[in-house]
Design an enzyme around this catalytic site. Structure first.
Site, PDB file in Angstrom:
ATOM      1  N   ASN A  99       0.858  -1.193   0.000  1.00  0.00           N
ATOM      2  CA  ASN A  99       0.000   0.000   0.000  1.00  0.00           C
ATOM      3  C   ASN A  99       0.898   1.248   0.000  1.00  0.00           C
ATOM      4  O   ASN A  99       1.751   1.408   0.881  1.00  0.00           O
ATOM      5  CB  ASN A  99      -0.889  -0.052   1.254  1.00  0.00           C
ATOM      6  CG  ASN A  99      -1.823   1.132   1.349  1.00  0.00           C
ATOM      7  OD1 ASN A  99      -1.394   2.271   1.165  1.00  0.00           O
ATOM      8  ND2 ASN A  99      -3.076   0.877   1.654  1.00  0.00           N
ATOM      9  N   ASP A 154      -0.175   4.510  -0.040  1.00  0.00           N
ATOM     10  CA  ASP A 154      -0.895   5.734   0.355  1.00  0.00           C
ATOM     11  C   ASP A 154       0.011   6.762   1.020  1.00  0.00           C
ATOM     12  O   ASP A 154      -0.098   7.966   0.773  1.00  0.00           O
ATOM     13  CB  ASP A 154      -1.996   5.420   1.386  1.00  0.00           C
ATOM     14  CG  ASP A 154      -3.125   4.612   0.797  1.00  0.00           C
ATOM     15  OD1 ASP A 154      -3.181   4.449  -0.429  1.00  0.00           O
ATOM     16  OD2 ASP A 154      -3.954   4.135   1.594  1.00  0.00           O
ATOM     17  N   HIS A 155       0.901   6.280   1.903  1.00  0.00           N
ATOM     18  CA  HIS A 155       1.622   7.245   2.732  1.00  0.00           C
ATOM     19  C   HIS A 155       2.853   7.842   2.049  1.00  0.00           C
ATOM     20  O   HIS A 155       3.444   8.780   2.562  1.00  0.00           O
ATOM     21  CB  HIS A 155       1.883   6.667   4.121  1.00  0.00           C
ATOM     22  CG  HIS A 155       0.571   6.384   4.784  1.00  0.00           C
ATOM     23  ND1 HIS A 155      -0.332   7.392   5.068  1.00  0.00           N
ATOM     24  CD2 HIS A 155      -0.043   5.222   5.105  1.00  0.00           C
ATOM     25  CE1 HIS A 155      -1.434   6.857   5.580  1.00  0.00           C
ATOM     26  NE2 HIS A 155      -1.286   5.553   5.608  1.00  0.00           N
ATOM     27  N   HIS A 159      -5.597   3.655  -1.626  1.00  0.00           N
ATOM     28  CA  HIS A 159      -6.915   4.049  -1.111  1.00  0.00           C
ATOM     29  C   HIS A 159      -7.216   5.464  -1.597  1.00  0.00           C
ATOM     30  O   HIS A 159      -6.538   6.415  -1.203  1.00  0.00           O
ATOM     31  CB  HIS A 159      -6.865   3.991   0.420  1.00  0.00           C
ATOM     32  CG  HIS A 159      -8.169   4.263   1.093  1.00  0.00           C
ATOM     33  ND1 HIS A 159      -8.331   4.145   2.454  1.00  0.00           N
ATOM     34  CD2 HIS A 159      -9.381   4.640   0.614  1.00  0.00           C
ATOM     35  CE1 HIS A 159      -9.575   4.442   2.778  1.00  0.00           C
ATOM     36  NE2 HIS A 159     -10.235   4.762   1.686  1.00  0.00           N
ATOM     37  N   ARG A 213      -9.305   8.276  -1.038  1.00  0.00           N
ATOM     38  CA  ARG A 213     -10.244   8.729  -0.001  1.00  0.00           C
ATOM     39  C   ARG A 213     -11.120   9.834  -0.547  1.00  0.00           C
ATOM     40  O   ARG A 213     -10.726  10.575  -1.446  1.00  0.00           O
ATOM     41  CB  ARG A 213      -9.474   9.201   1.222  1.00  0.00           C
ATOM     42  CG  ARG A 213      -8.675   8.057   1.867  1.00  0.00           C
ATOM     43  CD  ARG A 213      -8.201   8.436   3.230  1.00  0.00           C
ATOM     44  NE  ARG A 213      -9.288   8.533   4.164  1.00  0.00           N
ATOM     45  CZ  ARG A 213      -9.456   7.756   5.237  1.00  0.00           C
ATOM     46  NH1 ARG A 213      -8.585   6.815   5.510  1.00  0.00           N
ATOM     47  NH2 ARG A 213     -10.473   7.931   6.031  1.00  0.00           N
ATOM     48  N   ARG A 222      -6.971  12.877   0.809  1.00  0.00           N
ATOM     49  CA  ARG A 222      -5.898  13.331   1.709  1.00  0.00           C
ATOM     50  C   ARG A 222      -4.526  12.776   1.323  1.00  0.00           C
ATOM     51  O   ARG A 222      -3.519  13.333   1.709  1.00  0.00           O
ATOM     52  CB  ARG A 222      -6.226  13.000   3.166  1.00  0.00           C
ATOM     53  CG  ARG A 222      -6.152  11.558   3.516  1.00  0.00           C
ATOM     54  CD  ARG A 222      -6.464  11.342   4.982  1.00  0.00           C
ATOM     55  NE  ARG A 222      -7.864  11.595   5.256  1.00  0.00           N
ATOM     56  CZ  ARG A 222      -8.520  11.095   6.308  1.00  0.00           C
ATOM     57  NH1 ARG A 222      -7.875  10.355   7.184  1.00  0.00           N
ATOM     58  NH2 ARG A 222      -9.788  11.328   6.506  1.00  0.00           N
ATOM     59  N   GLU A 278      -8.723   0.627  -2.903  1.00  0.00           N
ATOM     60  CA  GLU A 278      -9.560   0.708  -1.696  1.00  0.00           C
ATOM     61  C   GLU A 278     -10.416   1.963  -1.802  1.00  0.00           C
ATOM     62  O   GLU A 278      -9.905   3.041  -2.147  1.00  0.00           O
ATOM     63  CB  GLU A 278      -8.695   0.808  -0.444  1.00  0.00           C
ATOM     64  CG  GLU A 278      -7.889  -0.436  -0.181  1.00  0.00           C
ATOM     65  CD  GLU A 278      -6.973  -0.296   1.023  1.00  0.00           C
ATOM     66  OE1 GLU A 278      -6.341  -1.288   1.365  1.00  0.00           O
ATOM     67  OE2 GLU A 278      -6.891   0.811   1.597  1.00  0.00           O
ATOM     68  N   THR A 311     -17.483  -1.499  12.512  1.00  0.00           N
ATOM     69  CA  THR A 311     -17.735  -2.323  13.696  1.00  0.00           C
ATOM     70  C   THR A 311     -16.698  -1.920  14.750  1.00  0.00           C
ATOM     71  O   THR A 311     -15.814  -1.103  14.486  1.00  0.00           O
ATOM     72  CB  THR A 311     -17.572  -3.817  13.359  1.00  0.00           C
ATOM     73  OG1 THR A 311     -16.242  -4.024  12.892  1.00  0.00           O
ATOM     74  CG2 THR A 311     -18.566  -4.248  12.300  1.00  0.00           C
ATOM     75  N   THR A 312     -16.790  -2.538  15.930  1.00  0.00           N
ATOM     76  CA  THR A 312     -15.911  -2.116  17.027  1.00  0.00           C
ATOM     77  C   THR A 312     -14.427  -2.286  16.687  1.00  0.00           C
ATOM     78  O   THR A 312     -13.598  -1.498  17.114  1.00  0.00           O
ATOM     79  CB  THR A 312     -16.197  -2.898  18.324  1.00  0.00           C
ATOM     80  OG1 THR A 312     -16.315  -4.268  17.977  1.00  0.00           O
ATOM     81  CG2 THR A 312     -17.462  -2.430  18.997  1.00  0.00           C
ATOM     82  N   GLU A 366     -11.174  -9.115   3.438  1.00  0.00           N
ATOM     83  CA  GLU A 366      -9.886  -8.746   4.034  1.00  0.00           C
ATOM     84  C   GLU A 366     -10.140  -8.585   5.527  1.00  0.00           C
ATOM     85  O   GLU A 366     -10.945  -7.746   5.947  1.00  0.00           O
ATOM     86  CB  GLU A 366      -9.352  -7.454   3.416  1.00  0.00           C
ATOM     87  CG  GLU A 366      -8.035  -7.063   4.071  1.00  0.00           C
ATOM     88  CD  GLU A 366      -7.117  -6.270   3.155  1.00  0.00           C
ATOM     89  OE1 GLU A 366      -7.214  -6.420   1.927  1.00  0.00           O
ATOM     90  OE2 GLU A 366      -6.297  -5.524   3.697  1.00  0.00           O
ATOM     91  N   HIS A 370      -3.837  -4.132   7.793  1.00  0.00           N
ATOM     92  CA  HIS A 370      -3.933  -2.925   8.618  1.00  0.00           C
ATOM     93  C   HIS A 370      -3.034  -3.024   9.846  1.00  0.00           C
ATOM     94  O   HIS A 370      -3.251  -3.842  10.720  1.00  0.00           O
ATOM     95  CB  HIS A 370      -5.362  -2.587   9.065  1.00  0.00           C
ATOM     96  CG  HIS A 370      -5.470  -1.138   9.474  1.00  0.00           C
ATOM     97  ND1 HIS A 370      -5.849  -0.146   8.599  1.00  0.00           N
ATOM     98  CD2 HIS A 370      -5.168  -0.522  10.625  1.00  0.00           C
ATOM     99  CE1 HIS A 370      -5.808   1.014   9.223  1.00  0.00           C
ATOM    100  NE2 HIS A 370      -5.380   0.818  10.445  1.00  0.00           N
ATOM    101  N   GLY A 371      -2.030  -2.178   9.843  1.00  0.00           N
ATOM    102  CA  GLY A 371      -1.163  -2.047  11.014  1.00  0.00           C
ATOM    103  C   GLY A 371      -0.036  -3.057  11.104  1.00  0.00           C
ATOM    104  O   GLY A 371       0.736  -3.024  12.063  1.00  0.00           O
ATOM    105  N   GLY A 420       1.181  -1.215   4.335  1.00  0.00           N
ATOM    106  CA  GLY A 420       1.643   0.063   3.815  1.00  0.00           C
ATOM    107  C   GLY A 420       2.382   0.929   4.803  1.00  0.00           C
ATOM    108  O   GLY A 420       3.585   1.174   4.663  1.00  0.00           O
TER     109      GLY A 420
HETATM  110  N1  PXP Z   1      -5.934  -3.126   4.165  1.00  0.00           N
HETATM  111  C1  PXP Z   1      -6.921  -2.205   4.172  1.00  0.00           C
HETATM  112  C2  PXP Z   1      -8.285  -2.622   3.752  1.00  0.00           C
HETATM  113  C3  PXP Z   1      -6.654  -0.865   4.528  1.00  0.00           C
HETATM  114  O1  PXP Z   1      -7.652   0.035   4.511  1.00  0.00           O
HETATM  115  C4  PXP Z   1      -5.335  -0.508   4.864  1.00  0.00           C
HETATM  116  C5  PXP Z   1      -5.027   0.895   5.227  1.00  0.00           C
HETATM  117  O2  PXP Z   1      -5.232   1.742   4.149  1.00  0.00           O
HETATM  118  C6  PXP Z   1      -4.346  -1.495   4.799  1.00  0.00           C
HETATM  119  C7  PXP Z   1      -4.674  -2.805   4.483  1.00  0.00           C
HETATM  120  C8  PXP Z   1      -2.907  -1.178   5.079  1.00  0.00           C
HETATM  121  O3  PXP Z   1      -2.755  -0.780   6.391  1.00  0.00           O
HETATM  122  P1  PXP Z   1      -1.352  -0.194   6.878  1.00  0.00           P
HETATM  123  O4  PXP Z   1      -1.080   1.014   6.052  1.00  0.00           O
HETATM  124  O5  PXP Z   1      -1.579   0.083   8.313  1.00  0.00           O
HETATM  125  O6  PXP Z   1      -0.327  -1.273   6.641  1.00  0.00           O
END
Ligand code: PXP
Length: 254
Positions: A10, A12-13, A46, A48, A52, A73, A103-104, A154, A197-198, A219
């Site tokens: 990913n 994005d950053h 992603h 958005r 951003r 995404e 969700t939570t 996912e 994610h993370g 990412g």
């Molecule tokens: N998967 C999905 C569906 C996401 O929305 C994200 C964050 O954009 C990621 C994976 C990647 O997460 P990270 O950038 O924390 O690795």
């Protein structure tokens, strides 16, 4: 144990850093090309609603220039749907952008949002775009994802990674057990299973070792680590940790 585990990088950053100053540097397309050279099986971006980080132009260039599958995404909105139908990426992952859609544990609440999501899944699938839903590893969410006609789920790894970062290892292991059970259940339902994610070098191993998971999307950590070791080295190290975890034996926290 299946050794088939893809890495979606990913980017994005990279765009977040570019946008901090405006202008064109660093270019997410160049990062995507580097990621492919370092062993990424696909690129994730992603778009958005507030733009951003990734821009419309980034998506256009990624679709045109990258010779690996693009996983777009996006939120389930009319605007995003028309962008996806225009560019026809390999895959679309529907993700929550508003608090009410979650969700939570942060996944898209597909159970509550079933009627809103159904036409999006239908139209994307009709355009031969692989549809993924970013959900918590919860049996109700998985069953509704299947009923909606998604090809992929996912599983949201954010709560697992947060618990690890907080030193709450009992909590982390409970969430990991839910991820394992969710992956098994999703696979039983006939859904392809991804996770993300993370994830970081410390947390990737046990998730990569879940046999039903065939793709990880990562990412933020890779882009952050690139500051210290370079993007190429951070991706190669992640790939190595994934392969080691997949190779059998007890999965380790690095
Ligand atoms: N998967 C999905 C569906 C996401 O929305 C994200 C964050 O954009 C990621 C994976 C990647 O997460 P990270 O950038 O924390 O690795």
């Amino acid at each position: 144990m299946s050794r088939q585990l893809r890495l979606g990088v990913n980017i994005d950053h990279v765009a977040t850093i570019r946008n901090a100053r405006g202008g064109k540097h660093p270019d997410p397309l160049r990062a995507a090309q580097m990621a492919v050279a370092a062993g990424a099986d696909g690129i994730t971006a992603h778009l958005r609603e507030d733009r951003r980080h990734i821009s419309d132009d980034d998506i256009e260039r990624l679709v045109r220039e990258i010779d690996r599958p693009l996983n777009l995404e996006m939120a389930a909105t009319e605007e995003m749907l028309s962008i996806a139908l225009k560019h026809r990426p390999h895959a679309v992952c529907l993700v929550p952008e508003k608090r009410e859609e979650r969700t939570t544990e942060g996944g898209l609440d597909v159970a509550a949002g079933h009627n809103i999501l159904a036409p999006y899944v239908r139209e994307l699938a009709a355009a031969k775009i692989r549809v993924s839903l970013f959900v918590e590893a919860n049996p109700v969410q998985l069953a509704v994802a299947k009923a909606l006609g998604a090809h992929v789920v996912e599983l949201h790894a954010g709560a697992y990674c947060d618990a690890h970062a907080d030193g709450d290892f009992a909590g982390r292991d409970k969430i990991l057990a839910r991820l394992r059970a969710g992956a098994k259940e999703a696979s039983r339902l006939g859904l392809e299973v991804h996770a993300g994610h993370g994830l970081s070098f410390e947390t990737v191993g046990p998730v990569a070792a879940i046999p039903e998971v065939v793709e990880l999307n990562i990412g933020h950590f890779l882009v952050g680590e690139a500051i210290f070791t370079g993007f190429d080295a951070s991706i190669r190290r992640m790939r190595q940790l994934m392969d080691e975890a997949r190779g059998g034996g007890e999965a380790q926290f690095a």
